[in-house]
Enzyme design. Structure first.
Site, PDB file in Angstrom:
ATOM      1  N   GLU A  30       5.139  55.083  -0.439  1.00  0.00           N
ATOM      2  CA  GLU A  30       4.233  55.083  -1.587  1.00  0.00           C
ATOM      3  C   GLU A  30       3.926  53.667  -2.028  1.00  0.00           C
ATOM      4  OE1 GLU A  30       6.110  57.354  -4.727  1.00  0.00           O
ATOM      5  OE2 GLU A  30       6.753  58.819  -3.244  1.00  0.00           O
ATOM      6  N   CYS A  87       9.389  56.392  -8.672  1.00  0.00           N
ATOM      7  CA  CYS A  87       9.139  55.905  -7.341  1.00  0.00           C
ATOM      8  C   CYS A  87       9.894  56.717  -6.301  1.00  0.00           C
ATOM      9  CB  CYS A  87       9.567  54.457  -7.283  1.00  0.00           C
ATOM     10  SG  CYS A  87       9.216  53.815  -5.723  1.00  0.00           S
ATOM     11  N   CYS A 111      15.996  54.658   1.402  1.00  0.00           N
ATOM     12  CA  CYS A 111      16.795  53.543   0.895  1.00  0.00           C
ATOM     13  C   CYS A 111      18.271  53.878   1.082  1.00  0.00           C
ATOM     14  CB  CYS A 111      16.496  53.328  -0.587  1.00  0.00           C
ATOM     15  SG  CYS A 111      17.353  51.898  -1.291  1.00  0.00           S
ATOM     16  N   CYS A 134      21.375  54.642  -5.458  1.00  0.00           N
ATOM     17  CA  CYS A 134      21.363  54.684  -6.928  1.00  0.00           C
ATOM     18  C   CYS A 134      21.161  56.147  -7.362  1.00  0.00           C
ATOM     19  CB  CYS A 134      20.257  53.802  -7.495  1.00  0.00           C
ATOM     20  SG  CYS A 134      20.394  52.096  -6.939  1.00  0.00           S
TER      21      CYS A 134
HETATM   22  N1  SAH Z   1      15.849  48.541  -4.396  1.00  0.00           N
HETATM   23  C1  SAH Z   1      15.241  47.651  -5.339  1.00  0.00           C
HETATM   24  C2  SAH Z   1      13.777  47.863  -5.555  1.00  0.00           C
HETATM   25  C3  SAH Z   1      13.245  49.263  -5.666  1.00  0.00           C
HETATM   26  S1  SAH Z   1      13.589  50.155  -7.130  1.00  0.00           S
HETATM   27  C4  SAH Z   1      16.019  47.654  -6.637  1.00  0.00           C
HETATM   28  O1  SAH Z   1      17.021  48.356  -6.720  1.00  0.00           O
HETATM   29  O2  SAH Z   1      15.668  46.907  -7.530  1.00  0.00           O
HETATM   30  C5  SAH Z   1      12.728  49.341  -8.412  1.00  0.00           C
HETATM   31  C6  SAH Z   1      13.324  49.598  -9.781  1.00  0.00           C
HETATM   32  O3  SAH Z   1      13.102  50.961 -10.201  1.00  0.00           O
HETATM   33  C7  SAH Z   1      14.829  49.390  -9.817  1.00  0.00           C
HETATM   34  O4  SAH Z   1      15.204  48.710 -10.972  1.00  0.00           O
HETATM   35  C8  SAH Z   1      15.315  50.816  -9.830  1.00  0.00           C
HETATM   36  O5  SAH Z   1      16.637  50.912 -10.285  1.00  0.00           O
HETATM   37  C9  SAH Z   1      14.296  51.473 -10.721  1.00  0.00           C
HETATM   38  N2  SAH Z   1      14.329  52.934 -10.681  1.00  0.00           N
HETATM   39  C10 SAH Z   1      14.726  53.744  -9.685  1.00  0.00           C
HETATM   40  N3  SAH Z   1      14.655  55.049 -10.042  1.00  0.00           N
HETATM   41  C11 SAH Z   1      14.171  55.070 -11.291  1.00  0.00           C
HETATM   42  C12 SAH Z   1      13.876  56.112 -12.216  1.00  0.00           C
HETATM   43  N4  SAH Z   1      14.042  57.387 -11.903  1.00  0.00           N
HETATM   44  N5  SAH Z   1      13.395  55.752 -13.419  1.00  0.00           N
HETATM   45  C13 SAH Z   1      13.205  54.447 -13.742  1.00  0.00           C
HETATM   46  N6  SAH Z   1      13.476  53.441 -12.911  1.00  0.00           N
HETATM   47  C14 SAH Z   1      13.959  53.729 -11.693  1.00  0.00           C
END
Ligand code: SAH
Length: 371
Positions: free
Chosen positions: A107, A350, A127, A131
């Site tokens: 995306e 995302c 990924c 997380c």
């Molecule tokens: N892997 C990288 C970049 C991609 S995620 C990172 O961890 O930074 C980009 C951001 O979106 C990160 O801060 C991530 O924790 C956040 N993110 C992921 N899922 C989310 C959600 N459901 N709501 C809000 N932010 C989210």
């Protein structure tokens, strides 16, 4: 069965399919044209069509002789991927689901603010970081994106811009961990910086990482003034290990140390992202602990209200809890902002669109925008 190591290098397979014109370097285009006795300015014309004039296909390049267009089209496609879904939110945020040459999907998003147009791009299919509140990693990591696949997302989004709009910023915050695919990302960004590319300065580009110290140092060493955003999400290792499992192998101290080095080297203030999860990391004690970590650093905290992900149990705290958290940080002298929600009425979190389609299967061909 062994659990894959999230810090191991991800594969970049040899991809099937024809080469894409936008994946060629300047030199490769020049060589190709020279071998066909074409004058060198044809190369500039091709690059202009790709980066400035928004060609959707080689046949759009109408100031090239038709025979040359045919020769090019016989050998190349303009892009490698296809846009298979296109959503437009009420605030005119646009999200594209791009199908890659091997059928995998990623995306990318275009966000609009007054005088600011930001592309959010992905760097991996899936990924490995795990997380717990994120849709992108629910099915693990599939593969790295190539430099061309990364660049193509930016170019596809520029095609969504309307007259009077131009791309001003890029955030590498889509699917994947950018620092686990740094080589391909930096190569793609070189095209973005190039004067005859998109001419966008590194200062307008933010690379967001889960916090991989080795990658942060590599990024610092290349000496380009990118903005670094570190996804911290917790002020202590015990909580961070639960929310960001890869932290068990890293630890907050090592991340802060690498981020401090990035700041010393580049002079760029580091942003710490913190997704607020109700009743989990959003309490005043967490804010105070975070303030203690960051108040003596040149840092900025970006609080992110969680985007709901259907299949996950985590939720976003209410406005008062968010404000209370921000106030504690500010009173401790930590610069803090709360991220504005963009595209809330489309699958905003995302990785969620890809996930939905992995479950349902999405037909080929662009679907009309939903408003
Ligand atoms: N892997 C990288 C970049 C991609 S995620 C990172 O961890 O930074 C980009 C951001 O979106 C990160 O801060 C991530 O924790 C956040 N993110 C992921 N899922 C989310 C959600 N459901 N709501 C809000 N932010 C989210």
């Amino acid at each position: 069965m062994t659990t894959p190591d999230p810090l191991a290098d991800a594969p970049l397979p040899i991809l099937p399919g024809r080469e894409s014109l936008c994946g060629l370097s300047d030199d490769q285009v020049t060589d190709w044209l020279a071998r066909r006795d074409q004058p060198s300015y044809r190369g500039q014309q091709v690059r202009q069509w790709i980066f400035a004039r928004g060609a959707e296909s080689i046949s759009d390049m109408t100031d090239l002789p038709s025979e040359l267009r045919e020769q090019l089209a016989n050998e190349f496609d303009l892009f490698t991927g296809q846009v298979v879904q296109h959503q437009v939110a009420g605030d005119r945020t646009e999200k594209l689901l791009v199908e890659l040459v091997d059928g995998k999907q990623v995306e990318c998003v275009l966000m609009r603010e007054p005088r600011r147009w930001t592309a959010c791009i992905s760097t991996q299919v899936g990924c490995a970081m795990g997380c717990v509140f994120c849709a992108s990693g629910l099915l693990g990591l599939d593969r790295n994106l190539s430099r061309t696949e990364i660049l193509e997302q930016v170019l596809r989004l520029t095609r969504r811009l309307e007259p009077g709009e131009r791309l001003t910023n890029i955030v590498v915050m889509g699917i994947g961990e950018p620092l686990a695919n740094l080589t391909q990302l930096l190569e793609a960004l070189e095209e973005v910086h190039a004067e005859d590319g998109l001419g966008l300065s590194p200062r307008r580009i933010t690379i967001s990482t889960v916090g991989l110290p080795k990658g942060i140092r590599q990024l610092a060493e290349i000496g380009r003034p990118y903005n670094l955003a570190v996804s911290l999400h917790a002020p202590n290792d015990e909580l961070r290990n639960r929310l960001v499992p890869v932290n068990e192998q890293i630890g907050i101290d090592a991340i802060l140390e690498a981020a401090d080095e990035f700041f010393e080297r580049t002079g760029r203030r580091v942003t710490y992202e913190y997704v607020l999860l109700s009743e989990t990391n959003d309490q005043p004690r967490h804010a105070r602990q975070l303030a203690a970590l960051l108040s003596n650093r040149k840092a900025h905290v970006n609080l992110i209200p969680m985007n709901n992900v259907d299949v996950l149990r985590w939720t976003c705290p209410g406005e008062p809890q968010t404000q209370r958290f921000a106030t504690i940080l500010e009173e401790a002298g930590v610069a803090t902002t709360v991220r504005k929600r963009k595209g809330a009425d489309i699958d905003a979190a995302c990785g969620q669109l890809r996930l939905t389609n992995l479950k349902n299967g999405v037909p080929k061909g662009t679907q009309p925008g939903v408003r």
